[in-house]
Scaffold this motif. Structure first.
Motif: not given
Lengths: 206, 456
Positions: B16-17, B20, B181, B208, B213, B217, B438, B441-442, B445, B447-448, B455-456
């Protein structure tokens, strides 16, 4: 630096108590790992703690964990859009029938199909403006260049779990036990969720 | 089209860093020489553009080539061209969003910006075209503004005013909502107090929280639902403006879908012209990948086929209708004194895309995509020129036939409009991230528990 709204959010997003205790404080822990952060939020909810979360990007799983329902701004926007359609159509109709009746190629004054385009476009404009204003309202967004933030990394790569608790020592311990990389405390004004003191400008990262 | 996220070559190493840092870099570093060169050139064109408008205000509408026969010349052709550029931005930002195309995140910010910048240029042309821009406010239905005279709501011209105004406003609001954002990120990354102050005011104290969010959204999604009918309605209205007249060449029921598909086509070409050099200039190769551009190219192929089909339909209809006026108009376009414009339109719009882009190596060649973008833009501008000017040149009465030609002011204002467009984009690329931080990143990145792009 502090953002009053950021802490204020802890009072309305929580599954437990929605009122700030008399001498409440907010304890927040920061995380760099999304998995650890989500686990921490989940544990806080299971422990019936008053909790909110701040993330640099949307995480849909949070809604389910925090028990947040779908945003309510859909129906008001639809209502305003319908109001917009009706108002603009009525104005155009009145304009053509009474205020400025003019014969255009023999068309009737009340040739309503010809009013649909303006009605549709203006109604959608009503919807767009109300949608934006409602989004601002729900997120308490106002133009304030002096807004203070808990941590400047919360819009970058850091997640925060906020606990609203009268027992700040326990809150700190709880966050550390659940993997927070740094923990900080903010005192709230008695009886409110407003911050009384400023937080450190930067959260110290491990 | 696959729903899988398309990520860059270094996607596995993204944090993420780092995302950015990469995306904010353009707003914090001294821009490269190429940026300054482009900016300087575009500034020169802006001076030309506003000089033309100043001269028009002093001398009147007569400085342009349009006259009482071809009364819609360069200004209306260029107006439709710029509106079309804006339409493609909404396609990427709204329609692809509604279809859950995650890869759009790489280019949606650029195309949304393109929409806003193109539509404000488009809006200038009809205001010039009225002849007396100082009373353009008469177009707004204000009871006190026109000595009790009201706009005629039965007129498609008035529909157009509502359509453009509504669409422009909605586009700006949508663009701003999407930026919020990232403006907060810029606020928190800024080192200079003035930057911090400005971004702080613009991001409206964005926090945030999970609740923020959630509402954000929903509002974003609703904007997509609002913008989609608005943009299709808007460009269909412009097409209807022409189609409801009885002029041969305009009086066709196919016009609304023709205009919408042509607009998407031309707008995507403009997106190529912007995104390909910007990607290299701002070093965004890891975020705007060849895969993303190839997908845009594939959409261009699909829409280009629709445009080609419409061209064939126009020819077929002219023949099959047995209307001598329609046939005469089509033959005039294809063989008349301005046939070169017609054939530029056909060649530029159909050959590079429908034939050459079918080859994968060409689709994945940055230079070729940029070239295709330029060529199709030329073709699409000529399409509007052919529709608007050539139809008016050759109407019902031979006595009113007239050969329209540009004056120097027409050329200058057209060139200046491109300067205004690219200047806005160059400035934008220095003050805000051209890829949504923002949103990307979704997608990029890991995701756990979900792997990449959960993300959808």
């Amino acid at each position: 630096m502090t953002d009053p709204h950021a802490v204020d959010a802890a009072t309305h997003a929580a599954p437990a108590s929605a009122e700030a205790p008399a001498s409440a404080a907010c304890v927040y822990g920061t995380y760099r790992d999304e998995g650890a952060f989500l686990h921490s939020v989940q544990s806080a909810v299971h422990a019936h703690l008053t909790v909110d979360a701040i993330t640099p990007y949307p995480i849909h799983a949070l809604d389910g964990i925090l028990g947040l329902e779908r945003s309510w701004i859909g129906r008001p926007v639809l209502t305003i859009a319908l109001f917009g359609f009706a108002t603009v159509f009525a104005l155009i109709f009145a304009n053509n029938m009474a205020i400025w009746p003019i014969n255009v190629s023999g068309k009737p004054y009340d040739a309503w199909p010809l009013f649909i385009v303006c009605t549709l476009e203006a109604g959608l404009l009503f919807a767009a403006i109300s949608n934006l204003l409602l989004a601002f309202h729900t997120a308490k967004l106002i133009p304030n260049p002096f807004t203070k933030v808990i941590s400047e990394r919360l819009t970058d790569d850091t997640f925060a779990v906020l606990l609203l608790s009268s027992d700040t020592t326990a809150g700190e311990a709880w966050l550390r036990a659940h993997g927070a990389e740094s923990v900080a405390l903010v005192q709230l004004k008695p009886g409110t969720a407003e911050l009384a003191a400023e937080l450190p400008s930067e959260v110290a990262h491990a | 089209m696959s729903d899988a996220p398309v990520t860059g070559p270094g996607a596995a190493g993204h944090t993420a860093g780092r995302i950015t840092t990469d995306l904010v870099a353009a707003t914090q570093k001294f821009p490269p020489i190429a940026w300054h060169a482009a900016f300087g050139f575009c500034q020169m064109l802006i001076v030309v553009f506003f000089s033309c408008i100043a001269m028009y205000c002093i001398e009147g509408y007569g400085i342009f080539g349009a006259n009482n026969v071809v009364n819609w010349g360069n200004d209306i052709a260029s107006y439709i061209f710029w509106i079309a550029v804006a339409v493609a931005g909404t396609l990427v930002s709204s329609i692809l969003f509604l279809f859950r195309q995650k890869w759009r995140n790489a280019v949606n910010r650029s195309t949304e910006a393109m929409t806003v910048f193109a539509i404000n240029i488009a809006g200038i042309y009809p205001l010039i075209h009225t002849g007396r821009p100082w009373v353009d406010y008469w177009l707004i239905p204000l009871p006190w503004s026109q000595l009790d005279l009201w706009p005629q709501f039965k007129s498609p011209i008035m529909w157009d005013v509502f359509a453009i105004t509504g669409y422009a406003t909605c586009s700006v609001l949508f663009f701003y909502l999407g930026l919020l954002p990232d403006l907060a990120t810029l606020r928190d990354r800024s080192k200079h107090w003035l930057q911090k102050l400005i971004y702080g005011a613009l991001c409206l104290g964005w926090k945030g929280t999970a609740s923020d969010w959630r509402h954000y959204e929903r509002a974003y999604s609703q904007f997509a639902w609002i913008a989609t009918p608005l943009v299709i309605g808007m460009h269909s209205t412009i097409a209807t403006l022409l189609a409801v007249s009885t002029l041969p060449g305009w009086h066709a029921t196919i016009f609304p879908p023709y205009f919408v598909s042509g607009a998407i086509y031309g707008g995507l070409a403009m997106a190529m012209v912007i995104v390909v050099p910007m990607r290299s200039l701002l070093k965004l190769e890891a975020y705007i990948t060849i895969d993303h551009l190839e997908r845009l190219a594939k959409i261009m192929i699909a829409v280009g086929c629709i445009v080609g089909y419409v061209y064939c339909t126009e020819a077929f209809t002219a023949w099959y209708s047995e209307s001598s006026y329609e046939r005469g108009q089509f033959l005039y376009r294809a063989t008349g004194p301005h046939a070169w414009a017609f054939w530029i339109m056909v060649c530029c719009n159909l050959l590079p895309v429908t034939l050459l882009l079918l080859f994968r190596p060409l689709r994945r060649s940055l230079g070729f995509l940029f070239l295709v973008g330029l060529v199709v833009n030329v073709g699409m501008w000529f399409e509007r020129y052919v529709i608007v000017a050539l139809s008016l040149e050759h109407d019902w009465l031979p006595s009113s036939w007239y050969l329209y030609s540009f004056t120097a002011w027409d050329y200058l204002i057209l060139a200046g409009s491109f300067g205004l467009f690219f200047t806005q984009f160059l400035v934008f690329s220095r003050v805000a991230p051209v890829v949504s931080i923002a949103e990307i990143k979704t997608v990029i990145l890991p995701r756990p528990g979900h792997g990449k792009g959960g993300h959808d």
